[in-house]
Design a protein around this motif. Structure first.
Motif, PDB file in Angstrom:
ATOM      1  N   LYS A 262       0.820  -1.217   0.000  1.00 36.54           N
ATOM      2  CA  LYS A 262       0.000   0.000   0.000  1.00 36.54           C
ATOM      3  C   LYS A 262       0.855   1.269   0.000  1.00 36.54           C
ATOM      4  O   LYS A 262       0.319   2.375  -0.083  1.00 36.54           O
TER       5      LYS A 262
ATOM      6  N   GLY B 265      -4.375  -1.347  -3.339  1.00 34.22           N
ATOM      7  CA  GLY B 265      -5.584  -0.620  -2.973  1.00 34.22           C
ATOM      8  C   GLY B 265      -6.639  -0.706  -4.062  1.00 34.22           C
ATOM      9  O   GLY B 265      -7.831  -0.863  -3.774  1.00 34.22           O
TER      10      GLY B 265
ATOM     11  N   HIS C 191      -7.198   3.406   3.487  1.00 42.15           N
ATOM     12  CA  HIS C 191      -5.806   2.993   3.284  1.00 42.15           C
ATOM     13  C   HIS C 191      -5.293   2.165   4.469  1.00 42.15           C
ATOM     14  O   HIS C 191      -4.618   1.154   4.298  1.00 42.15           O
TER      15      HIS C 191
ATOM     16  N   HIS D 212      -6.409   6.209  -0.368  1.00 36.98           N
ATOM     17  CA  HIS D 212      -7.556   5.442   0.107  1.00 36.98           C
ATOM     18  C   HIS D 212      -8.138   4.674  -1.089  1.00 36.98           C
ATOM     19  O   HIS D 212      -8.397   5.276  -2.141  1.00 36.98           O
TER      20      HIS D 212
END
Length: 239
Positions: free
Chosen positions: A59, A69, A99, A150
């Motif tokens: 990530k 993601g 996230h 995110h």
């Protein structure tokens, strides 16, 4: 003669003692023998290979969107939308999760059941909130201000070099403030987790009774090889 009057009690001191739990503690052979077959059975299930990753995904690999993601959000859409549509006759418009909810990398090579538990160790479930377009704009403002990857799906955002919003689209269409959008997220975020307070009030809330971990597992079971990429769903212009 004794007095019936009760004396007032006062706390005068509190003492604490640290008791370390280390591997120096002796193992109870009886308990170990009882637990062993269950542990072996669980480990066998967790270590079963269910898919394959062509690379290692983290990530931290991208600024505004990452391969892991994107996979995370796209899996939630792909697995949850059929459930939602069967119950309501409607489609999910977009997906937003956090996230911080991705708790592990996906390593290159075999993906096991354990991988899904490492990525998503929490018991969070998918919910779909019906929110106004104006609230979606608040959602967009949150993402632009956060400057963090995110996971999103079906939502495309473009910002300039100063992180000012240039364009925001859901399914390639400009956001309509008069429309109700069906946004898939998790129960933690719907209740204001990570400061995401734009989900409430919602026109309706649909609880799918579908854990995000199970969505990942179902996707891995049916997908022989995964190869997610960083794409243009959330980008910053060079100039």
């Amino acid at each position: 003669m004794f007095s019936c009057k009760q004396e007032t009690q006062h706390l005068t001191r509190i003492e604490g003692k640290q008791i370390a739990i280390t591997d120096s503690l002796e193992t109870d052979a009886g308990i170990e023998a009882f637990v062993k077959p269950y542990r072996e059975h669980i480990n066998k299930d967790l270590d079963s290979v269910i898919s394959y990753a062509v690379a290692t995904y983290s990530k931290s690999d991208g600024e505004l969107n990452t391969a892991i993601g994107n996979l995370f959000a796209d899996v939630i859409y792909e697995q949850s939308n059929p459930v939602f549509k069967k119950r309501t006759g409607k489609d999910i418009d977009m997906v937003l999760v956090n996230h911080g909810g991705i708790r592990s990398i996906i390593s290159k090579g075999d993906i096991t059941t354990r991988t899904a538990f490492e990525i998503m160790p929490f018991e969070n479930s998918v919910v779909v909130a019906a929110i106004k377009g104006s609230q979606v704009n608040d959602l967009v403002d949150y993402l632009v201000t956060a400057k963090r990857a995110h996971p999103i799906s079906k939502l495309n955002l473009t910002v300039d070099t100063n992180y000012q919003l240039v364009d925001a689209r859901i399914n390639n269409k400009a956001i309509d403030t008069s429309k109700i959008y069906y946004v898939a997220t998790n129960d933690y975020l719907y209740n204001g987790g990570d400061g995401m307070d734009f989900f409430k009030p919602s026109d309706s809330l649909y609880i799918l009774n579908y854990k995000i971990r199970n969505a990942l597992l179902d996707y891995f079971y049916k997908t022989d090889t995964i190869n997610p990429v960083i794409d243009d769903r959330f980008i910053k212009l060079d100039q």
